[in-house]
Design a protein around this motif. Sequence first.
Motif, PDB file in Angstrom:
ATOM      1  N   THR A 286       0.830  -1.204   0.000  1.00  0.00           N
ATOM      2  CA  THR A 286       0.000   0.000   0.000  1.00  0.00           C
ATOM      3  C   THR A 286       0.868   1.258   0.000  1.00  0.00           C
TER       4      THR A 286
ATOM      5  N   TYR B 130       2.337   2.018  -3.331  1.00  0.00           N
ATOM      6  CA  TYR B 130       1.362   2.637  -4.245  1.00  0.00           C
ATOM      7  C   TYR B 130       1.445   4.157  -4.143  1.00  0.00           C
TER       8      TYR B 130
ATOM      9  N   PHE C  78      -2.406  -1.373  -4.958  1.00  0.00           N
ATOM     10  CA  PHE C  78      -3.081  -0.775  -3.812  1.00  0.00           C
ATOM     11  C   PHE C  78      -4.200  -1.695  -3.310  1.00  0.00           C
TER      12      PHE C  78
ATOM     13  N   GLY D 279      -2.702  -4.730  -1.763  1.00  0.00           N
ATOM     14  CA  GLY D 279      -2.167  -4.421  -0.434  1.00  0.00           C
ATOM     15  C   GLY D 279      -3.257  -4.385   0.621  1.00  0.00           C
ATOM     16  N   ILE D 280      -4.373  -3.762   0.306  1.00  0.00           N
ATOM     17  CA  ILE D 280      -5.498  -3.701   1.250  1.00  0.00           C
ATOM     18  C   ILE D 280      -6.052  -5.102   1.506  1.00  0.00           C
TER      19      ILE D 280
END
Length: 174
Positions: free
Chosen positions: A49, A52, A66, A69-70
Motif C-alpha cells: 500500500t 502505491y 493498492f 495491499g489492502i
Amino acid sequence: MNKEKISAVLFNFGVLLVGISLILWTDKVTNIVSIVLGCLIVFYGIINTINYFKVKDKVFSDSMHFVYGIFIVVIGSVLIFRVNFLKELVSFIVGIYILLASIIKLYDYFVNKKNNNIKLTSSLILSLIGIVIGILCIVGKFLLPDIILNFIGYMLVIYSLVDTSNLIILGKNK
C-alpha cells in the motif's frame, strides 16, 4: 551426503519438531503461528500500500497493487484476530504438502527403477505411506474434528521419519 540431501534431512527435522510441538502444545503453537503469520502478511500488505503512494505516475497496475495491499492487510488481520481460522486450514495445507511431496517421491521411485533397474520396494512403500498420510490429513478435518491438530502432529512426525528414510534409501541406490 550432498548438500541437497543434508538440507532435505534438516527440513525433515524441522517438520519433526513442528509435529512434536503440535502434539504437545496444539493450541499454543497454532495461536502463535497464526499471529506471527498474520503480522507478516499485514506488514507485507502495508508495504504494498505504501509503495502505491510512492509512485508518482499511477497506472492501472499500480492501482491493483493498492487493492492487493489492502486485501492482504485484511487477510493478515483475520489471521491475527481470528486464530481459529488457521486451525481450520492447517489440515488441508499440511495434507496437500505431504501428498504432493510423496507423489514426487513416488515419481522419483519410478524414474530410478526405470533408469537403473533397481529394486526399490521400500522406497515405493514409503512413498505410498506418505500419500495415505497426506490424504488422511486432508480428510481428517471431517473424520476427527476434535483432535485433528494432534493427528496432524503425529502425521508430521511419521512423515518426517518416512521421508528421511526414503532420502537415505534413494541416496544409497543412486
